[in-house]
Design a protein around this motif. Structure first.
Motif, PDB file in Angstrom:
ATOM      1  N   THR A   1      45.531  43.029  32.663  1.00  0.00           N
ATOM      2  CA  THR A   1      46.063  42.986  34.021  1.00  0.00           C
ATOM      3  C   THR A   1      46.186  44.374  34.641  1.00  0.00           C
TER       4      THR A   1
ATOM      5  N   ASN B   1      44.161  42.157  38.893  1.00  0.00           N
ATOM      6  CA  ASN B   1      44.241  41.006  38.000  1.00  0.00           C
ATOM      7  C   ASN B   1      45.680  40.856  37.540  1.00  0.00           C
TER       8      ASN B   1
ATOM      9  N   THR C   1      43.485  33.454  35.292  1.00  0.00           N
ATOM     10  CA  THR C   1      42.752  32.946  36.447  1.00  0.00           C
ATOM     11  C   THR C   1      42.156  31.584  36.117  1.00  0.00           C
TER      12      THR C   1
ATOM     13  N   CYS D   1      39.248  28.571  37.583  1.00  0.00           N
ATOM     14  CA  CYS D   1      38.212  28.171  38.528  1.00  0.00           C
ATOM     15  C   CYS D   1      37.539  26.922  37.969  1.00  0.00           C
TER      16      CYS D   1
ATOM     17  N   PRO E   1      37.655  31.972  42.037  1.00  0.00           N
ATOM     18  CA  PRO E   1      38.804  32.011  41.113  1.00  0.00           C
ATOM     19  C   PRO E   1      40.124  32.081  41.861  1.00  0.00           C
TER      20      PRO E   1
ATOM     21  N   LEU F   1      44.618  32.472  41.010  1.00  0.00           N
ATOM     22  CA  LEU F   1      45.609  32.822  39.996  1.00  0.00           C
ATOM     23  C   LEU F   1      46.330  31.569  39.512  1.00  0.00           C
TER      24      LEU F   1
ATOM     25  N   SER G   1      32.229  36.470  29.122  1.00  0.00           N
ATOM     26  CA  SER G   1      33.259  37.333  29.715  1.00  0.00           C
ATOM     27  C   SER G   1      32.867  38.785  29.497  1.00  0.00           C
TER      28      SER G   1
ATOM     29  N   ASN H   1      33.428  40.528  35.108  1.00  0.00           N
ATOM     30  CA  ASN H   1      32.901  39.260  35.611  1.00  0.00           C
ATOM     31  C   ASN H   1      32.733  38.263  34.479  1.00  0.00           C
TER      32      ASN H   1
ATOM     33  N   GLN I   1      34.033  37.245  39.793  1.00  0.00           N
ATOM     34  CA  GLN I   1      34.571  38.562  39.494  1.00  0.00           C
ATOM     35  C   GLN I   1      36.046  38.423  39.090  1.00  0.00           C
ATOM     36  N   VAL I   2      36.356  38.850  37.890  1.00  0.00           N
ATOM     37  CA  VAL I   2      37.728  38.900  37.378  1.00  0.00           C
ATOM     38  C   VAL I   2      37.859  40.226  36.645  1.00  0.00           C
ATOM     39  N   SER I   3      38.682  41.119  37.145  1.00  0.00           N
ATOM     40  CA  SER I   3      38.811  42.468  36.596  1.00  0.00           C
ATOM     41  C   SER I   3      39.178  42.421  35.120  1.00  0.00           C
TER      42      SER I   3
ATOM     43  N   ALA J   1      37.855  41.025  32.498  1.00  0.00           N
ATOM     44  CA  ALA J   1      37.850  39.698  31.867  1.00  0.00           C
ATOM     45  C   ALA J   1      37.511  39.816  30.403  1.00  0.00           C
TER      46      ALA J   1
END
Length: 353
Positions: A11, A15, A19, A21, A33, A35, A316, A322, A343-345, A347
Motif C-alpha cells: 500500500t 493503493n 482491490t 474487479c 478495479p 477498493l 501480478s 498491473n 493497473q494496481v500499484s 500488485a
C-alpha cells in the motif's frame, strides 16, 4: 460467467488495500478495479473453501508493535466488498503467505522476516483464534546475504489436511508438520524434511493431481525441484531439479510462483529475472521438461493464478503495477497475452473468489 478477482499488494498513495474487479470468462476482460477494503500491505491473499471469507497477510515488518498480523474479512456476495472480521498475530515478522486447510478450520501463515510459521483456528463465522501454534525455524544456508537465517516463504497442506508443508528459502528445506485441523495446531517438530539444492532458495509449491508429487519453485536458482511424497511414511524425497532457463542463459534469475494446470500436463512458473512465464511439460513419471517461455505482460511477475476453468492466467506484476490476463492453451501449454489488464500499484497477488 463472471469471476470476482481480489488483488493484494503493497500500500501507498495509489493503493489503499485490497482491490476487487470482475473477469469475464468468455472474453478475458477485466472491469475497472475498486477498493474492497482498506488494510496495510496485504501482500498475499487466501479464500476460505466455502468462498465466504478472505484472509490477508499484512506484511508490516513489525510496524513498531511486535509481531505482524493476519486479517480476516467477510465477502459481501452482492458487491464484492470486504468487511473486517478480526485480526490475529502472524507469529512473526514479514508474513508473506497464507493458506487454509481443506476443511477451512485452520489458517496457516509463513513469516519471511523472522523465519517462523503459525497455525490459527478458524470458526464457522470466519473468526480467527484463539487456538494455534507458532514454530520458529533455525539455521542458515550457503548464501550469506539471502540465507543468513531462516526465511519461511510458503506453507500448504496436502489434500487430506493431515500435513502442513513449510517452504523455507533460508534453509533450502521443505519441513513437514503434522496438522490437527480440529484444534488449529501443528506438531512442534517436523515429521520429515525435503532438501532442495544448496543455495536454491525454495519459495512456493504446487501439488500434482494425484498428490504423489510436489513441485517446489526455487526463487534464487530460478528452478523447480520435484519431490516424491509418501504420506504414510511420511517422506518427502527429492527426484529432480530443472532450471527455468536454458543452459546458455546468463541474465538475472529470480523465480516466484509455481502452479499446475488442472489437466496435469503442464507446470507454470513466473520469472522475475527476465519478466517471463515458463511452461514445463509434466512427464508420465511426474518429472519436468522446459517447454516454452512467454512474456508476462509487465515487470516482476510475483504471483500467477489460473481461473477455475484454467482458460485464463492472472499475472501480478509488482514493479509495473498491473495485473495482466493471459490466455492458456490447454493442449499446448502456450501462454498468450490478451492485452487485458488493470493497473494496481505494487500488485503482488490476484486470486478468484
Amino acid at each position: 460467467m463472471i469471476y470476482r478477482v481480489y488483488i493484494g499488494g503493497y500500500t501507498g498513495p495509489q493503493n489503499k488495500g485490497i482491490t476487487v474487479c470482475d473477469l469475464d470468462s468468455r472474453t478475458g476482460r477485466l472491469s475497472n478495479p475498486r477498493l474492497a477494503a482498506e488494510t496495510p500491505n496485504p501482500s498475499f491473499l487466501a479464500i476460505h473453501p466455502e468462498g465466504k471469507f478472505l484472509y490477508a497477510a499484512n506484511e508490516l515488518d513489525g510496524d513498531g508493535a511486535g509481531w505482524d498480523r493476519l486479517t480476516g474479512f467477510a465477502i459481501d456476495p452482492a458487491t464484492g466488498f470486504l468487511a473486517e472480521i478480526n485480526q490475529h498475530p502472524s507469529g512473526g515478522l514479514g508474513p508473506c503467505h497464507v493458506s487454509l486447510d481443506p476443511s477451512g478450520k485452520v489458517l496457516l501463515a509463513a513469516n519471511y522476516g523472522s523465519g517462523s510459521i503459525c497455525s490459527v483456528s478458524v470458526d464457522d463465522q470466519g473468526r480467527m483464534g484463539p487456538a494455534g501454534t507458532v514454530i520458529q525455524h533455525h539455521g542458515s544456508g550457503p548464501d550469506h546475504e539471502r540465507q543468513e537465517g531462516p526465511h519461511a516463504h510458503g506453507i500448504y497442506t496436502d489434500a487430506s489436511g493431515a500435513w502442513a508443508l513449510a517452504v523455507d528459502l533460508g534453509l533450502d528445506r521443505v519441513l513437514v508438520y503434522a496438522l490437527d485441523a480440529a484444534g488449529g495446531t501443528m506438531a512442534a517438530e517436523p515429521a520429515c524434511v525435503g532438501v532442495a539444492p544448496a543455495g536454491a532458495g525454495p519459495r512456493h509449491l504446487a501439488w500434482s493431481n494425484d498428490g504423489r508429487r510436489v513441485y517446489v519453485v526455487n526463487e534464487m536458482a530460478a528452478s523447480v525441484s520435484v519431490f516424491a511424497w509418501d504420506a504414510a511414511a511420511p517422506a518427502l524425497t527429492a527426484v529432480q531439479t530443472v532450471s527455468c532457463y536454458p543452459r546458455e542463459y546468463r541474465g538475472a534469475r529470480s523465480a516466484a510462483e509455481v502452479v499446475l494446470h488442472p489437466g496435469g500436463r503442464f507446470v507454470f512458473v513466473s520469472n522475475r529475472g527476465d519478466n517471463s512465464i515458463t511452461t514445463m511439460a509434466v512427464g508420465s513419471d511426474g518429472t519436468l521438461n522446459v517447454h516454452a517461455s512467454s512474456p508476462c505482460g509487465g515487470k516482476s511477475p510475483r504471483h500467477i493464478f489460473l481461473t477455475p476453468g484454467a482458460e485464463w492466467m492472472l499475472v501480478s506484476n509488482q514493479d509495473s503495477g498491473n495485473v495482466a490476463v493471459m490466455k492458456v492453451n490447454a493442449q499446448t501449454g502456450a501462454i498468450e497475452p490478451t492485452g487485458s489488464q488493470v493497473q494496481v500499484s505494487k500488485a503482488t497477488c490476484a486470486i478468484v473468489a
